[in-house]
Design a protein around this motif. Sequence first.
Motif, mmCIF file in Angstrom:
data_model
loop_
_atom_site.group_PDB
_atom_site.id
_atom_site.type_symbol
_atom_site.label_atom_id
_atom_site.label_comp_id
_atom_site.label_asym_id
_atom_site.label_seq_id
_atom_site.Cartn_x
_atom_site.Cartn_y
_atom_site.Cartn_z
ATOM 1 N N LEU A 75 37.829 -2.753 11.747
ATOM 2 C CA LEU A 75 38.637 -1.757 11.036
ATOM 3 C C LEU A 75 37.944 -1.288 9.765
ATOM 4 N N ARG A 76 37.299 -2.197 9.093
ATOM 5 C CA ARG A 76 36.602 -1.826 7.862
ATOM 6 C C ARG A 76 35.418 -0.907 8.155
ATOM 7 N N ARG A 77 34.727 -1.164 9.258
ATOM 8 C CA ARG A 77 33.577 -0.342 9.617
ATOM 9 C C ARG A 77 33.999 1.039 10.128
ATOM 10 N N VAL A 78 35.028 1.091 10.988
ATOM 11 C CA VAL A 78 35.426 2.355 11.611
ATOM 12 C C VAL A 78 36.263 3.212 10.659
ATOM 13 N N LEU A 79 37.250 2.612 10.020
ATOM 14 C CA LEU A 79 38.182 3.368 9.181
ATOM 15 C C LEU A 79 37.777 3.429 7.714
ATOM 16 N N GLU A 80 36.795 2.635 7.317
ATOM 17 C CA GLU A 80 36.338 2.582 5.929
ATOM 18 C C GLU A 80 37.499 2.298 4.972
ATOM 19 N N ILE A 81 38.152 1.171 5.201
ATOM 20 C CA ILE A 81 39.320 0.788 4.409
ATOM 21 C C ILE A 81 38.960 -0.302 3.411
ATOM 22 N N ASP A 82 39.822 -0.461 2.424
ATOM 23 C CA ASP A 82 39.741 -1.572 1.489
ATOM 24 C C ASP A 82 40.578 -2.723 2.033
ATOM 25 N N PRO A 83 40.330 -3.940 1.578
ATOM 26 C CA PRO A 83 41.165 -5.063 2.039
ATOM 27 C C PRO A 83 42.651 -4.889 1.728
ATOM 28 N N SER A 84 42.976 -4.137 0.684
ATOM 29 C CA SER A 84 44.385 -3.940 0.331
ATOM 30 C C SER A 84 45.110 -3.013 1.313
ATOM 31 N N ASP A 85 44.374 -2.260 2.130
ATOM 32 C CA ASP A 85 44.980 -1.356 3.101
ATOM 33 C C ASP A 85 45.325 -2.052 4.417
ATOM 34 N N TYR A 86 44.926 -3.300 4.583
ATOM 35 C CA TYR A 86 45.110 -4.039 5.837
ATOM 36 C C TYR A 86 46.058 -5.206 5.608
ATOM 37 N N TRP A 87 47.029 -5.355 6.492
ATOM 38 C CA TRP A 87 47.866 -6.547 6.431
ATOM 39 C C TRP A 87 48.352 -6.897 7.821
ATOM 40 N N GLU A 88 48.613 -8.186 7.992
ATOM 41 C CA GLU A 88 49.110 -8.693 9.258
ATOM 42 C C GLU A 88 50.612 -8.847 9.147
ATOM 43 N N ARG A 89 51.313 -8.026 9.871
ATOM 44 C CA ARG A 89 52.764 -8.027 9.815
ATOM 45 C C ARG A 89 53.339 -9.240 10.533
ATOM 46 N N ASP A 90 52.647 -9.677 11.591
ATOM 47 C CA ASP A 90 53.170 -10.770 12.407
ATOM 48 C C ASP A 90 51.999 -11.560 12.978
ATOM 49 N N PHE A 91 52.043 -12.878 12.839
ATOM 50 C CA PHE A 91 51.027 -13.748 13.430
ATOM 51 C C PHE A 91 51.743 -14.958 14.034
ATOM 52 N N ARG A 92 51.578 -15.126 15.330
ATOM 53 C CA ARG A 92 52.217 -16.256 16.018
ATOM 54 C C ARG A 92 51.154 -16.986 16.840
ATOM 55 N N TRP A 93 51.201 -18.294 16.773
ATOM 56 C CA TRP A 93 50.250 -19.136 17.497
ATOM 57 C C TRP A 93 51.053 -20.307 18.064
ATOM 58 N N ASP A 94 51.114 -20.419 19.381
ATOM 59 C CA ASP A 94 51.910 -21.453 20.041
ATOM 60 C C ASP A 94 50.975 -22.509 20.610
ATOM 61 N N ILE A 95 51.036 -23.726 20.051
ATOM 62 C CA ILE A 95 50.160 -24.795 20.517
ATOM 63 C C ILE A 95 50.882 -25.778 21.429
ATOM 64 N N SER A 96 52.095 -25.434 21.858
ATOM 65 C CA SER A 96 52.875 -26.379 22.649
ATOM 66 C C SER A 96 52.390 -26.514 24.084
ATOM 67 N N GLY A 97 51.594 -25.593 24.563
ATOM 68 C CA GLY A 97 51.117 -25.680 25.946
ATOM 69 C C GLY A 97 49.656 -25.322 26.043
ATOM 70 N N ASP A 98 49.165 -25.381 27.277
ATOM 71 C CA ASP A 98 47.795 -24.958 27.518
ATOM 72 C C ASP A 98 47.802 -23.960 28.649
ATOM 73 N N PRO A 99 47.344 -22.763 28.518
ATOM 74 C CA PRO A 99 46.613 -22.212 27.374
ATOM 75 C C PRO A 99 47.542 -21.888 26.213
ATOM 76 N N ARG A 100 46.961 -21.851 25.022
ATOM 77 C CA ARG A 100 47.707 -21.554 23.801
ATOM 78 C C ARG A 100 47.890 -20.050 23.681
ATOM 79 N N SER A 101 49.121 -19.636 23.527
ATOM 80 C CA SER A 101 49.382 -18.193 23.420
ATOM 81 C C SER A 101 49.399 -17.767 21.955
ATOM 82 N N PHE A 102 49.029 -16.515 21.718
ATOM 83 C CA PHE A 102 49.027 -15.969 20.366
ATOM 84 C C PHE A 102 49.486 -14.517 20.412
ATOM 85 N N TYR A 103 50.006 -14.070 19.269
ATOM 86 C CA TYR A 103 50.475 -12.698 19.098
ATOM 87 C C TYR A 103 50.157 -12.291 17.668
ATOM 88 N N VAL A 104 49.454 -11.170 17.510
ATOM 89 C CA VAL A 104 49.088 -10.669 16.185
ATOM 90 C C VAL A 104 49.431 -9.191 16.129
#
Length: 165
Positions: free
Chosen positions: A37-66
């Motif tokens: 994103l920084r290379r393509v959109l030429e953004i500053d770190p303040s312009d990027y944020w992760e609204r949702d991050f989920r990481w489930d380690i209860s099983g295999d394979p481990r599922s994630f959502y970002v």
Amino acid sequence: MPSWILEDDCLAPERYIRLVYSGPNPFSVYQSTFAILRRVLEIDPSDYWERDFRWDISGDPRSFYVRAIVEKKMDSRSVVHFEIIMQGNQPSDPSKNGSLTIVIGARLRTEYNLNTPFQQSSLYRALLWFYNFFFYFRVRRGYINICRDWLTKLNQAYRSLLKLE
């Protein structure tokens, strides 16, 4: 505070670009997302944020959502909001393949603030409509084309990272 908001999808009539990947280490795509994103959109770190991050380690394979959001200002009134959603499975055994679905979309949002009583009058709104229809309309169309080009470049960057070409 009253305002007049115009919002358009950059990929209309589609809403998102969808990439589906099955292969080794799908979580590495998330780890390189900010650099892309920084290379393509030429953004500053303040312009990027992760609204949702989920990481489930209860099983295999481990599922994630970002869900990552990027806000790119075009001028004093218009902003492009990029949304990147990554959902997948990362196996604990590195020799096994995981899966990943990437959804990329963007919206152009133009906002006119109507703070004063004069700005809330029907005369001002008529002048604003006239200005927007005859002058700013072409500027917004140019922004939508730029946004569409950025989305194409993001699609190509993710495809080359995943070797989907």
